[in-house]
Write a protein that holds these residues in place. Structure first.
Motif, PDB file in Angstrom:
ATOM      1  N   ALA A  29      14.024  10.426  -7.286  1.00  0.00           N
ATOM      2  CA  ALA A  29      13.762   9.270  -8.149  1.00  0.00           C
ATOM      3  C   ALA A  29      14.158   8.013  -7.399  1.00  0.00           C
ATOM      4  CB  ALA A  29      14.531   9.373  -9.456  1.00  0.00           C
ATOM      5  N   HIS A  30      13.662   6.880  -7.861  1.00  0.00           N
ATOM      6  CA  HIS A  30      13.983   5.621  -7.196  1.00  0.00           C
ATOM      7  C   HIS A  30      15.456   5.275  -7.347  1.00  0.00           C
ATOM      8  CE1 HIS A  30      14.197   1.114  -7.015  1.00  0.00           C
ATOM      9  NE2 HIS A  30      13.553   1.362  -5.900  1.00  0.00           N
ATOM     10  N   HIS A  31      16.007   5.469  -8.532  1.00  0.00           N
ATOM     11  CA  HIS A  31      17.405   5.126  -8.806  1.00  0.00           C
ATOM     12  C   HIS A  31      17.825   5.872 -10.065  1.00  0.00           C
ATOM     13  CE1 HIS A  31      20.915   2.625  -9.937  1.00  0.00           C
ATOM     14  NE2 HIS A  31      20.973   2.328  -8.649  1.00  0.00           N
TER      15      HIS A  31
ATOM     16  N   MET B  99       0.852  -1.197   0.000  1.00  0.00           N
ATOM     17  CA  MET B  99       0.000   0.000   0.000  1.00  0.00           C
ATOM     18  C   MET B  99       0.884   1.242   0.000  1.00  0.00           C
ATOM     19  SD  MET B  99      -2.930   1.157   2.730  1.00  0.00           S
ATOM     20  CE  MET B  99      -3.947  -0.240   2.285  1.00  0.00           C
ATOM     21  N   SER B 100       0.511   2.225  -0.804  1.00  0.00           N
ATOM     22  CA  SER B 100       1.302   3.447  -0.906  1.00  0.00           C
ATOM     23  C   SER B 100       1.132   4.307   0.331  1.00  0.00           C
ATOM     24  CB  SER B 100       0.878   4.242  -2.139  1.00  0.00           C
ATOM     25  OG  SER B 100       1.093   3.491  -3.298  1.00  0.00           O
ATOM     26  N   LEU B 101       2.199   5.004   0.698  1.00  0.00           N
ATOM     27  CA  LEU B 101       2.135   5.917   1.843  1.00  0.00           C
ATOM     28  C   LEU B 101       1.317   7.145   1.481  1.00  0.00           C
ATOM     29  CD1 LEU B 101       5.849   5.784   3.020  1.00  0.00           C
ATOM     30  CD2 LEU B 101       3.921   4.484   3.900  1.00  0.00           C
ATOM     31  N   PRO B 102       0.577   7.713   2.411  1.00  0.00           N
ATOM     32  CA  PRO B 102      -0.247   8.892   2.104  1.00  0.00           C
ATOM     33  C   PRO B 102       0.608  10.142   1.946  1.00  0.00           C
ATOM     34  CG  PRO B 102      -0.342   8.402   4.440  1.00  0.00           C
ATOM     35  CD  PRO B 102       0.421   7.274   3.805  1.00  0.00           C
ATOM     36  N   ILE B 103       0.099  11.096   1.153  1.00  0.00           N
ATOM     37  CA  ILE B 103       0.737  12.405   1.042  1.00  0.00           C
ATOM     38  C   ILE B 103       0.340  13.221   2.267  1.00  0.00           C
ATOM     39  CG2 ILE B 103       0.893  14.509  -0.335  1.00  0.00           C
ATOM     40  CD1 ILE B 103       0.156  12.896  -2.767  1.00  0.00           C
ATOM     41  N   THR B 104       1.314  13.789   2.944  1.00  0.00           N
ATOM     42  CA  THR B 104       1.011  14.564   4.147  1.00  0.00           C
ATOM     43  C   THR B 104       1.067  16.048   3.847  1.00  0.00           C
ATOM     44  OG1 THR B 104       3.331  14.455   4.786  1.00  0.00           O
ATOM     45  CG2 THR B 104       1.879  12.774   5.675  1.00  0.00           C
ATOM     46  N   GLY B 105       0.328  16.821   4.600  1.00  0.00           N
ATOM     47  CA  GLY B 105       0.282  18.263   4.388  1.00  0.00           C
ATOM     48  C   GLY B 105       1.451  18.977   5.044  1.00  0.00           C
ATOM     49  N   PRO B 106       1.528  20.292   4.902  1.00  0.00           N
ATOM     50  CA  PRO B 106       2.631  21.072   5.473  1.00  0.00           C
ATOM     51  C   PRO B 106       2.643  21.001   7.000  1.00  0.00           C
ATOM     52  CG  PRO B 106       1.397  22.346   3.857  1.00  0.00           C
ATOM     53  CD  PRO B 106       0.598  21.113   4.131  1.00  0.00           C
ATOM     54  N   ALA B 107       3.829  20.973   7.565  1.00  0.00           N
ATOM     55  CA  ALA B 107       3.950  20.982   9.021  1.00  0.00           C
ATOM     56  C   ALA B 107       3.569  22.354   9.554  1.00  0.00           C
ATOM     57  CB  ALA B 107       5.392  20.640   9.416  1.00  0.00           C
ATOM     58  N   LEU B 108       3.011  22.365  10.752  1.00  0.00           N
ATOM     59  CA  LEU B 108       2.587  23.621  11.344  1.00  0.00           C
ATOM     60  C   LEU B 108       3.794  24.489  11.693  1.00  0.00           C
ATOM     61  CD1 LEU B 108      -0.219  22.364  13.760  1.00  0.00           C
ATOM     62  CD2 LEU B 108      -0.509  23.543  11.574  1.00  0.00           C
ATOM     63  N   GLY B 109       3.681  25.794  11.403  1.00  0.00           N
ATOM     64  CA  GLY B 109       4.694  26.740  11.827  1.00  0.00           C
ATOM     65  C   GLY B 109       5.862  26.936  10.890  1.00  0.00           C
ATOM     66  N   ARG B 110       6.015  26.076   9.877  1.00  0.00           N
ATOM     67  CA  ARG B 110       7.122  26.277   8.944  1.00  0.00           C
ATOM     68  C   ARG B 110       6.785  25.655   7.594  1.00  0.00           C
ATOM     69  NH1 ARG B 110      10.777  21.915   8.354  1.00  0.00           N
ATOM     70  NH2 ARG B 110      10.318  20.124   9.704  1.00  0.00           N
ATOM     71  N   ARG B 111       7.466  26.149   6.575  1.00  0.00           N
ATOM     72  CA  ARG B 111       7.232  25.660   5.224  1.00  0.00           C
ATOM     73  C   ARG B 111       8.195  24.517   4.930  1.00  0.00           C
ATOM     74  NH1 ARG B 111       9.562  26.460   0.386  1.00  0.00           N
ATOM     75  NH2 ARG B 111       8.271  26.417  -1.497  1.00  0.00           N
ATOM     76  N   ARG B 112       7.671  23.402   4.479  1.00  0.00           N
ATOM     77  CA  ARG B 112       8.496  22.257   4.141  1.00  0.00           C
ATOM     78  C   ARG B 112       8.982  22.375   2.696  1.00  0.00           C
ATOM     79  NH1 ARG B 112       4.238  17.778   5.181  1.00  0.00           N
ATOM     80  NH2 ARG B 112       5.940  16.282   4.943  1.00  0.00           N
ATOM     81  N   LEU B 113      10.119  21.795   2.417  1.00  0.00           N
ATOM     82  CA  LEU B 113      10.620  21.774   1.045  1.00  0.00           C
ATOM     83  C   LEU B 113       9.706  20.910   0.193  1.00  0.00           C
ATOM     84  CD1 LEU B 113      14.485  21.370   1.559  1.00  0.00           C
ATOM     85  CD2 LEU B 113      13.199  23.455   1.065  1.00  0.00           C
ATOM     86  N   ARG B 114       9.413  21.399  -1.002  1.00  0.00           N
ATOM     87  CA  ARG B 114       8.518  20.688  -1.915  1.00  0.00           C
ATOM     88  C   ARG B 114       9.337  19.716  -2.772  1.00  0.00           C
ATOM     89  NH1 ARG B 114       6.337  25.808  -4.887  1.00  0.00           N
ATOM     90  NH2 ARG B 114       8.592  26.156  -4.729  1.00  0.00           N
ATOM     91  N   ALA B 115       8.820  18.490  -2.903  1.00  0.00           N
ATOM     92  CA  ALA B 115       9.536  17.456  -3.655  1.00  0.00           C
ATOM     93  C   ALA B 115       8.663  16.890  -4.769  1.00  0.00           C
ATOM     94  CB  ALA B 115       9.989  16.332  -2.730  1.00  0.00           C
ATOM     95  N   SER B 116       9.291  16.635  -5.913  1.00  0.00           N
ATOM     96  CA  SER B 116       8.627  15.998  -7.045  1.00  0.00           C
ATOM     97  C   SER B 116       9.271  14.630  -7.265  1.00  0.00           C
ATOM     98  CB  SER B 116       8.776  16.866  -8.304  1.00  0.00           C
ATOM     99  OG  SER B 116       8.170  16.243  -9.429  1.00  0.00           O
TER     100      SER B 116
ATOM    101  N   LYS C 164       9.139   3.559  -1.574  1.00  0.00           N
ATOM    102  CA  LYS C 164      10.504   3.910  -1.169  1.00  0.00           C
ATOM    103  C   LYS C 164      10.755   5.408  -1.345  1.00  0.00           C
ATOM    104  CE  LYS C 164      12.716  -0.578  -1.835  1.00  0.00           C
ATOM    105  NZ  LYS C 164      13.695  -1.378  -2.622  1.00  0.00           N
ATOM    106  N   CYS C 165      10.249   5.977  -2.433  1.00  0.00           N
ATOM    107  CA  CYS C 165      10.406   7.420  -2.639  1.00  0.00           C
ATOM    108  C   CYS C 165       9.662   8.205  -1.565  1.00  0.00           C
ATOM    109  CB  CYS C 165       9.910   7.824  -4.029  1.00  0.00           C
ATOM    110  SG  CYS C 165      10.976   7.294  -5.399  1.00  0.00           S
TER     111      CYS C 165
END
Length: 206
Positions: free
Chosen positions: A88-90, A1-18, A40-41
């Protein structure tokens, strides 16, 4: 099962990843399931506390093709400032063209114009799930190029094996694959040349 996408942490901006995933068009030792690569990603993103903004998947397109639609879209996320991290995976999922495409990826990672080589935008971080990380400076560049050339060599070796097998079968009078030519049929392994097919061989009139 794929891991869920989580939202931004409170109080600070997280780096965005593609994220970029490529599924091979042929089965080989490097093939991994789609869910496994995605998991894995996403586990890497979770460990680094990155925010996932895009998941790009090229299904069944060779790593020797550099204009894969989702691969280009993945690089464009960095080119147009939509992310600060490319994952990327590899390396062999990014490309199997070796130094040629590795240089193009490095231009994007370093924020350089591909024509002039001048820095025209902020650099991004490039990572894979095996420990490759552009934050490691010169060690990263050396390892990235070695992995890219290794992926190219694996592709060329696979092509040579396929071509060699087809040549050996033709020289032995055997069909190299696919449907048998009209007038012949399959034979048991090890029995040699293709035999005439009873269904297509007609007896001469008496």
């Amino acid at each position: 099962m794929s891991l869920p996408i989580t939202g931004p942490a409170l109080g600070r901006r997280r780096l965005r990843a593609s994220i970029y995933i490529r599924l091979s068009h042929a089965a080989d030792a490097s093939n991994t399931s789609l869910d496994d690569m995605i998991n894995k990603c996403r586990a890497l993103l979770a460990a680094e506390d990155f925010e996932e903004i895009a998941l790009h998947i090229d299904d069944g397109i060779s790593g020797g093709v550099r204009d894969r639609p989702e691969f280009i879209a993945w690089l464009d996320d960095a080119r147009h400032g939509r992310c600060e991290v490319l994952v990327a995976h590899h390396v062999d999922r990014m490309t199997r063209e070796g130094l040629n495409v590795a240089a193009m990826i490095l231009d994007v990672q370093e924020g350089k114009d591909p024509v002039t080589g001048k820095i025209v935008r902020p650099p991004v971080r490039l990572m894979d799930t095996t420990g490759l990380d552009s934050d490691n400076g010169t060690a990263f560049r050396i390892m990235f190029l070695i992995k890219a050339e290794t992926a190219r060599d694996e592709r060329e070796n696979a092509r040579r094996r396929v071509a060699g097998r087809a040549t050996r079968l033709r020289l032995a009078g055997r069909w190299p694959g696919g449907r048998c030519p009209s007038g012949t049929g399959s034979c048991r392994p090890g029995t040699g040349r293709g035999r005439p097919s009873p269904s297509t061989t007609k007896r001469p009139p008496r």
